[in-house]
Write a protein that holds these residues in place. Structure first.
Motif, PDB file in Angstrom:
ATOM      1  N   GLN A  47       0.841  -1.203   0.000  1.00  0.00           N
ATOM      2  CA  GLN A  47       0.000   0.000   0.000  1.00  0.00           C
ATOM      3  C   GLN A  47       0.872   1.247   0.000  1.00  0.00           C
ATOM      4  N   ILE A  48       1.871   1.272   0.851  1.00  0.00           N
ATOM      5  CA  ILE A  48       2.754   2.431   0.948  1.00  0.00           C
ATOM      6  C   ILE A  48       3.468   2.662  -0.382  1.00  0.00           C
ATOM      7  N   ASN A  49       3.912   1.586  -1.018  1.00  0.00           N
ATOM      8  CA  ASN A  49       4.652   1.686  -2.273  1.00  0.00           C
ATOM      9  C   ASN A  49       3.750   1.852  -3.494  1.00  0.00           C
ATOM     10  N   GLY A  50       2.460   1.635  -3.339  1.00  0.00           N
ATOM     11  CA  GLY A  50       1.531   1.774  -4.462  1.00  0.00           C
ATOM     12  C   GLY A  50       1.679   0.679  -5.501  1.00  0.00           C
ATOM     13  N   SER A  69     -12.679  -9.407   5.524  1.00  0.00           N
ATOM     14  CA  SER A  69     -12.787  -8.197   4.701  1.00  0.00           C
ATOM     15  C   SER A  69     -12.752  -6.944   5.572  1.00  0.00           C
ATOM     16  N   ASP A  70     -13.266  -7.014   6.787  1.00  0.00           N
ATOM     17  CA  ASP A  70     -13.236  -5.859   7.681  1.00  0.00           C
ATOM     18  C   ASP A  70     -11.805  -5.444   8.002  1.00  0.00           C
ATOM     19  N   VAL A  74      -9.369  -1.946   6.650  1.00  0.00           N
ATOM     20  CA  VAL A  74      -8.778  -0.911   7.508  1.00  0.00           C
ATOM     21  C   VAL A  74      -7.276  -1.062   7.714  1.00  0.00           C
ATOM     22  N   VAL A  75      -6.638  -2.004   7.038  1.00  0.00           N
ATOM     23  CA  VAL A  75      -5.199  -2.178   7.248  1.00  0.00           C
ATOM     24  C   VAL A  75      -4.413  -0.923   6.871  1.00  0.00           C
ATOM     25  N   ALA A  76      -4.912  -0.121   5.938  1.00  0.00           N
ATOM     26  CA  ALA A  76      -4.228   1.118   5.564  1.00  0.00           C
ATOM     27  C   ALA A  76      -4.236   2.138   6.705  1.00  0.00           C
ATOM     28  N   ALA A  77      -5.155   1.982   7.642  1.00  0.00           N
ATOM     29  CA  ALA A  77      -5.242   2.851   8.817  1.00  0.00           C
ATOM     30  C   ALA A  77      -5.311   1.981  10.069  1.00  0.00           C
ATOM     31  N   TRP A  78      -4.443   1.009  10.154  1.00  0.00           N
ATOM     32  CA  TRP A  78      -4.460   0.010  11.238  1.00  0.00           C
ATOM     33  C   TRP A  78      -4.430   0.643  12.620  1.00  0.00           C
ATOM     34  N   GLU A  80      -5.848   3.245  13.642  1.00  0.00           N
ATOM     35  CA  GLU A  80      -7.130   3.872  13.952  1.00  0.00           C
ATOM     36  C   GLU A  80      -8.176   2.861  14.393  1.00  0.00           C
ATOM     37  N   SER A  81      -7.874   1.582  14.254  1.00  0.00           N
ATOM     38  CA  SER A  81      -8.899   0.572  14.534  1.00  0.00           C
ATOM     39  C   SER A  81      -8.496  -0.283  15.726  1.00  0.00           C
ATOM     40  N   GLN A  82      -9.454  -1.050  16.177  1.00  0.00           N
ATOM     41  CA  GLN A  82      -9.207  -1.996  17.261  1.00  0.00           C
ATOM     42  C   GLN A  82      -9.154  -3.430  16.729  1.00  0.00           C
ATOM     43  N   TYR A  83      -8.986  -3.578  15.428  1.00  0.00           N
ATOM     44  CA  TYR A  83      -8.984  -4.895  14.803  1.00  0.00           C
ATOM     45  C   TYR A  83      -7.682  -5.673  14.995  1.00  0.00           C
ATOM     46  N   PHE A  84      -6.606  -4.979  15.334  1.00  0.00           N
ATOM     47  CA  PHE A  84      -5.299  -5.623  15.301  1.00  0.00           C
ATOM     48  C   PHE A  84      -4.712  -5.785  16.705  1.00  0.00           C
ATOM     49  N   SER A  85      -4.086  -6.934  16.914  1.00  0.00           N
ATOM     50  CA  SER A  85      -3.473  -7.231  18.211  1.00  0.00           C
ATOM     51  C   SER A  85      -2.243  -6.355  18.420  1.00  0.00           C
ATOM     52  N   ALA A  86      -1.720  -6.365  19.628  1.00  0.00           N
ATOM     53  CA  ALA A  86      -0.508  -5.606  19.930  1.00  0.00           C
ATOM     54  C   ALA A  86       0.641  -6.072  19.045  1.00  0.00           C
ATOM     55  N   GLN A  87       0.769  -7.379  18.846  1.00  0.00           N
ATOM     56  CA  GLN A  87       1.840  -7.887  18.007  1.00  0.00           C
ATOM     57  C   GLN A  87       1.660  -7.454  16.548  1.00  0.00           C
ATOM     58  N   GLU A  88       0.439  -7.497  16.054  1.00  0.00           N
ATOM     59  CA  GLU A  88       0.177  -7.055  14.681  1.00  0.00           C
ATOM     60  C   GLU A  88       0.484  -5.566  14.525  1.00  0.00           C
TER      61      GLU A  88
END
Length: 145
Positions: A47-50, A69-70, A74-78, A80-88
């Motif tokens: 995403q960063i590299n396009g 899919s959720d 939101v991975v581009a704004a990880w 900002e979300s609560q979807y990802f663990s501390a390790q992620e």
């Protein structure tokens, strides 16, 4: 000349990149990182590299490994979300740091969620993904439905 297909122009260099990729994938496995986390790192770097080619490929790989899919949305704004663990979150922050080569005063990824082995594996994965993105973008790999 509008583009050069790097894999065809210098196939030996391309094969060596493939070997480096295989070693980075082995490092991810040996460090105990979830293969799905590796796909998230590849997606975020792309995403960063396009790099549309790599985004499509690794999004499909992530879905086949059970990613939702959720979370992909939101991975581009990880952060900002609560979807990802501390390790992620730590791995995604580290991958962004390696990709952007901007070294902040504090290491936002270094919260203890990654071991030294895992941090090294994520860094190598990001290095390799950055190389693949540049090959695909420079070579104008087609991305069609």
């Amino acid at each position: 000349m509008s583009s050069v297909n790097l894999s065809k122009q210098h196939p030996d260099a391309y094969k060596q990149l493939g070997a480096l990729n295989a070693r980075a994938e082995t490092a991810v496995q040996e460090s105990g990182l979830d293969p799905l986390l590796a796909e998230l790192v590849k997606i975020r770097v792309s995403q960063i590299n396009g790099c549309a080619f790599c985004l499509r490929m690794h999004t499909r790989d992530a879905i086949s490994k059970g990613e939702t899919s959720d979370r992909l949305a939101v991975v581009a704004a990880w952060w900002e979300s609560q979807y990802f663990s501390a390790q992620e979150r730590a791995a995604l922050a580290l991958a962004e740091q390696v990709t952007r080569l901007s070294v902040p005063d504090t290491r936002t990824w270094d919260d203890g969620s990654l071991t030294a082995e895992q941090a090294s594996a994520v860094s190598w994965l990001a290095v390799v993904m950055n190389a693949w993105n540049r090959v695909a973008i420079t070579s104008h790999y087609p991305v069609a439905p």
